[in-house]
Write a protein that holds these residues in place. Structure first.
Motif, PDB file in Angstrom:
ATOM      1  N   ARG A  95      64.794  64.041  12.064  1.00  0.00           N
ATOM      2  CA  ARG A  95      64.488  63.695  13.447  1.00  0.00           C
ATOM      3  C   ARG A  95      65.182  62.369  13.744  1.00  0.00           C
ATOM      4  N   ARG A  96      65.817  62.280  14.917  1.00  0.00           N
ATOM      5  CA  ARG A  96      66.590  61.080  15.257  1.00  0.00           C
ATOM      6  C   ARG A  96      66.011  60.374  16.482  1.00  0.00           C
ATOM      7  N   ASP A 106      56.985  63.024  14.672  1.00  0.00           N
ATOM      8  CA  ASP A 106      58.256  63.208  13.965  1.00  0.00           C
ATOM      9  C   ASP A 106      58.210  62.585  12.573  1.00  0.00           C
TER      10      ASP A 106
END
Length: 251
Positions: A95-96, A106
């Motif tokens: 996850r960014r 996340d």
């Protein structure tokens, strides 16, 4: 004796449906291992490649982020006729977001899949190997972010840094009991997880400029290292994190 021969052995490979997991599963099959593929989606292409190499393939559908799933996966593999010889922990998500904006949801999703499930898969697999009196190999898939901090991937960095530590800890505890625990640390690989990076022309160019090999890795670049760490050739290798990065860390 060929020190890279895996004939007569079974390898459980998580995330075997695509990318690095598929490449490792096929590489192990070509070295002689039968494969238990574990994934959330169909592994039709992986199965075809493994069978083309003349090896058996068992498919187990599983979402490894759930509680208690790891033990069930190992139990299902054994029930299907597998022996506890090789475990490759490849399944992972990313996850960014900037650290200032990163969500708890996340964070938990990545840690549950990339770290927690790996530990409990290793635990269940090691128990099965010890109960069967078999030598065994565990190959974890770490990352360059087991060594570096990266940017915009706080949970991924935490998980992969933790995985490096767990790899060493389990090696310390299990080496004398006949279980090798090591990891490979892929560099920048052309997979679904890096699609966003490769789509960012500036970021992709910056990455490429730092790789001495002059190209991004392909998934099958990881197969040879996995075969080595799964084979008798690495019987005296314990607790190693082996970068397969085109020279990134040397730069």
């Amino acid at each position: 004796m060929n020190p890279f021969d895996l004939s007569g052995r079974f390898a459980i490979v998580t995330g075997a449906n695509t990318g690095i997991g598929r490449a490792i599963a096929v590489g192990l099959a070509e070295a002689g291992a039968d494969i238990v593929g574990v994934g959330r989606s169909a592994m039709t292409e992986t199965e075809a490649d493994v069978r083309r190499a003349g090896r058996a393939f068992v498919s187990i559908a599983a979402d490894l982020s759930g509680p208690g799933i790891a033990g069930k996966v190992v139990a299902d593999a054994l029930a299907a006729g597998a022996t506890p010889d090789i475990l490759v922990n490849n399944a992972g998500i990313i996850r960014r977001a900037d650290a200032l904006d990163f969500s708890e949801e996340d964070w938990d999703a990545v840690l549950d899949t990339n770290l927690k499930s790996v530990f409990f898969l290793c635990q269940a697999f090691a128990k099965a190997a010890l109960a069967a009196g078999r030598r065994a190999k565990i190959v974890n898939v770490a990352s360059l972010l087991s060594f570096q901090g990266g940017i915009r991937v706080p949970s991924y960095t935490a998980a992969k840094s933790g995985l490096a530590g767990l790899t060493r800890l389990m090696a310390n505890e299990w080496a004398a009991r006949g279980i090798n625990v090591n990891a490979i640390a892929p560099g920048y690989v052309e997979t679904n997880n890096t699609a966003a990076l490769r789509a960012d022309a500036e970021r992709s160019a910056d990455i490429l400029k730092r790789i001495p090999a002059g190209r991004w890795a392909r998934p099958d670049d990881m197969a040879g290292a996995a075969v080595f760490l799964a084979a008798p050739a690495s019987d005296y290798v314990h607790g190693t994190i082996l970068p397969v990065d085109g020279g990134w860390l040397a730069r």
